[in-house]
Design a protein around this motif. Structure first.
Motif, PDB file in Angstrom:
ATOM      1  N   TYR A 247      -6.426 -30.884  46.616  1.00 16.76           N
ATOM      2  CA  TYR A 247      -5.897 -29.152  46.090  1.00 16.76           C
ATOM      3  C   TYR A 247      -4.611 -28.993  46.407  1.00 16.76           C
ATOM      4  O   TYR A 247      -3.210 -28.636  45.517  1.00 16.76           O
ATOM      5  N   GLN A 248      -4.221 -29.575  48.108  1.00 16.89           N
ATOM      6  CA  GLN A 248      -2.735 -29.115  47.800  1.00 16.89           C
ATOM      7  C   GLN A 248      -2.046 -30.871  46.858  1.00 16.89           C
ATOM      8  O   GLN A 248      -0.544 -30.044  47.071  1.00 16.89           O
ATOM      9  N   GLY A 249      -2.417 -31.263  46.982  1.00 18.96           N
ATOM     10  CA  GLY A 249      -1.656 -33.044  45.815  1.00 18.96           C
ATOM     11  C   GLY A 249      -1.657 -31.861  44.887  1.00 18.96           C
ATOM     12  O   GLY A 249      -0.023 -32.462  44.553  1.00 18.96           O
ATOM     13  N   ALA A 250      -2.355 -31.179  44.624  1.00 11.25           N
ATOM     14  CA  ALA A 250      -2.332 -30.918  43.010  1.00 11.25           C
ATOM     15  C   ALA A 250      -1.068 -30.116  42.592  1.00 11.25           C
ATOM     16  O   ALA A 250      -0.432 -29.725  41.965  1.00 11.25           O
ATOM     17  N   VAL A 251      -0.913 -28.967  43.991  1.00  9.97           N
ATOM     18  CA  VAL A 251       0.523 -28.603  43.780  1.00  9.97           C
ATOM     19  C   VAL A 251       1.639 -28.519  44.251  1.00  9.97           C
ATOM     20  O   VAL A 251       2.547 -28.484  43.520  1.00  9.97           O
ATOM     21  N   ASN A 252       1.690 -29.476  45.181  1.00 15.95           N
ATOM     22  CA  ASN A 252       2.656 -30.544  44.975  1.00 15.95           C
ATOM     23  C   ASN A 252       3.360 -30.854  43.931  1.00 15.95           C
ATOM     24  O   ASN A 252       3.967 -31.542  43.582  1.00 15.95           O
TER      25      ASN A 252
END
Length: 474
Positions: A247-252
């Motif tokens: 999730y964090q990588g996708a938003v980044n």
């Protein structure tokens, strides 16, 4: 065969943990660094997600037996085999970049999943069993800081490239060669690690008399592990421990432009390093409190961090979705670190990984507080990484199907929150010390027994005198 006498400092737990940290810095750290260079340097997010999914799926399967493999081969060989997959994977990225061989990248992901399970079982056993009980939080902090510095360094490289050129295109051949050289240094460093029967703690005790176990012992040990209610209670914590990375990588990747993604990744590395050191030294190994109380304080710290940081993340997440991210990309209006609407976003990514380091520290500390036996802790570490990787595979699968960001956020947050009450029940069973139940062996006693039997070469080497220390302070 006569073993060479090693310098006393070399046989200490701290030296061995630093060596393992260097091995992971040069291998896992470089893998993380390459991952920060835009879809693993490939610029093909779908292929990267597929490869990552295969990697974590294989990781999950191998983790169930990797602890036993470590105990049979010993940490040195296990670390060596565990590092090889990282060289192959980065090589496959390079091959894809130059030759377009998609199948090789997916194959390398599967191989890395197998070997990484070996590396992390050996690492977990060393980090959790070699130090004294009073030093296990600090040992995690030191290891995690060294390991995460590899990812931090790669992020700084990506940031420098982005700021200079305004974007991060295909990774150059020279960059891949540099990463591969560093990884091979890490592979070689695995041979510097000592087996548990040659490591001597500061109180003069040997970590373990035996260098390795036997097949039937591993079968029985794994059966006992799966019947231990405490391990079952920790499974939700294990599963959630890496779930949020997708999730964090996708938003980044979806909301920020190239330079800002690299800046966020740099802040993530800094947050992980600082968080690990602070919770390890100031909370989990705080000398003012008993061991179980330190466990409660560690859990309270992680709970508070999880609630605050993820609540702040939610307050931002509800303002956009994947359609907004795509529209911003199409319009060329992705968030830049110079924009007014970037304020607070960098701090959020810093604290995402600050709290992640605290979460990982607590999980490892709880396992290490249940026993000091390196063979048992290797099985714990293998199970931890197996379940953790299963969670990672599931989260990357969610992201690959374009699951709404909000759903991914809530799934990650809820999984963590539901794991804490069960972790509390396990912490309640922690004893102030396990030395009395498990017994300890002093190196002087081994030397004396060996001398009486005329077998000087069987005694562990590297320490001349036993240092006296009150066990109650250990």
């Amino acid at each position: 065969m006569v073993e060479f006498k090693l310098p006393a400092f070399y046989t200490t737990p701290l030296t061995q943990i630093i060596l393992v940290g260097i091995t992971c810095f040069a291998t896992v750290g470089m893998f993380s660094a390459v991952s920060n260079l835009g879809a693993g340097g490939t610029q093909d997010v779908a292929l990267s997600d597929t490869s990552q999914g295969v990697l974590y799926g294989m990781f999950a399967l191998t983790g169930l037996i990797s602890g036993g493999i470590n105990n049979l081969l010993g940490p040195r060989l296990t670390l060596f085999f565990g590092t090889l997959g990282y060289a192959l994977y980065v090589g496959s990225l390079w091959c894809f970049q130059t030759q377009g061989t998609r199948w090789f990248l997916i194959f390398a992901g599967a191989v890395l999943g197998f070997t990484a399970a070996l590396l992390w079982s050996a690492q977990g056993s060393i980090m959790m069993s070699y130090p004294l009980e009073k030093d296990k939080g600090k040992s995690f902090g030191i290891f995690w800081a060294i390991f995460q510095f590899g990812s931090f360094l790669g992020s700084v490289i990506a940031l420098a490239i982005n700021i200079r050129s305004g974007s991060l295109g295909s990774v150059s051949t020279s960059t891949y060669i540099a990463f591969i050289i560093i990884i091979f240094i890490g592979i070689a460093s695995a041979f510097l690690v000592l087996p548990p029967n040659r490591v001597i703690r500061s109180d003069g005790t040997i970590v373990k008399l035996e260098a390795a176990s036997k097949v039937h012992e591993e079968v029985v040990g794994m059966a006992h592990l799966l019947k231990d209610w405490r391990m079952i209670a920790l499974l939700p914590m294990f599963f959630a421990s890496n779930y949020f990375y997708a999730y964090q990588g996708a938003v980044n990747a979806g909301m920020f432009d190239g330079p800002t993604r690299a800046l966020n990744a740099t802040l993530e590395g800094a947050g992980a390093i600082i968080g690990a050191l602070l919770i390890g030294f100031c909370v989990l190994d705080n000398t003012w409190f008993g061991r179980r109380t330190r466990g409660y304080l560690g859990l309270a710290t992680v709970v508070v961090m999880t609630i605050i940081v993820w609540a702040v993340g939610l307050s931002w997440q509800v303002t956009f979705d994947r359609a907004d991210a795509k529209a911003m990309f199409d319009a060329g209006t992705l968030i830049n670190y110079k924009d007014d609407n970037y304020k607070g976003k960098g701090a959020l990514y810093f604290f995402y990984f600050f709290s992640d380091a605290c979460y990982q520290a607590l999980a490892y500390w709880i396992m290490s507080a249940l026993t000091n036996d390196p063979f048992t802790l290797a099985r714990f570490a293998g199970l931890y990484k197996a379940v953790q990787s299963a969670g990672s595979a599931g989260s990357f699968g969610m992201d690959a199907t374009a699951t709404p960001y909000l759903n991914e956020h809530l799934a990650s947050w809820i999984l963590m929150l539901t794991s804490y009450p069960l972790a509390f029940l396990v912490i309640r069973t922690i004893k102030e010390t396990n030395y009395e139940d498990e017994g300890v062996v002093y190196v002087d006693d081994v030397k004396k027994a060996a001398a009486e039997e005329g077998q000087h070469h069987d005694a562990p080497t590297g320490a001349d005198e036993k240092t006296s220390i009150d066990k109650s302070e250990s």
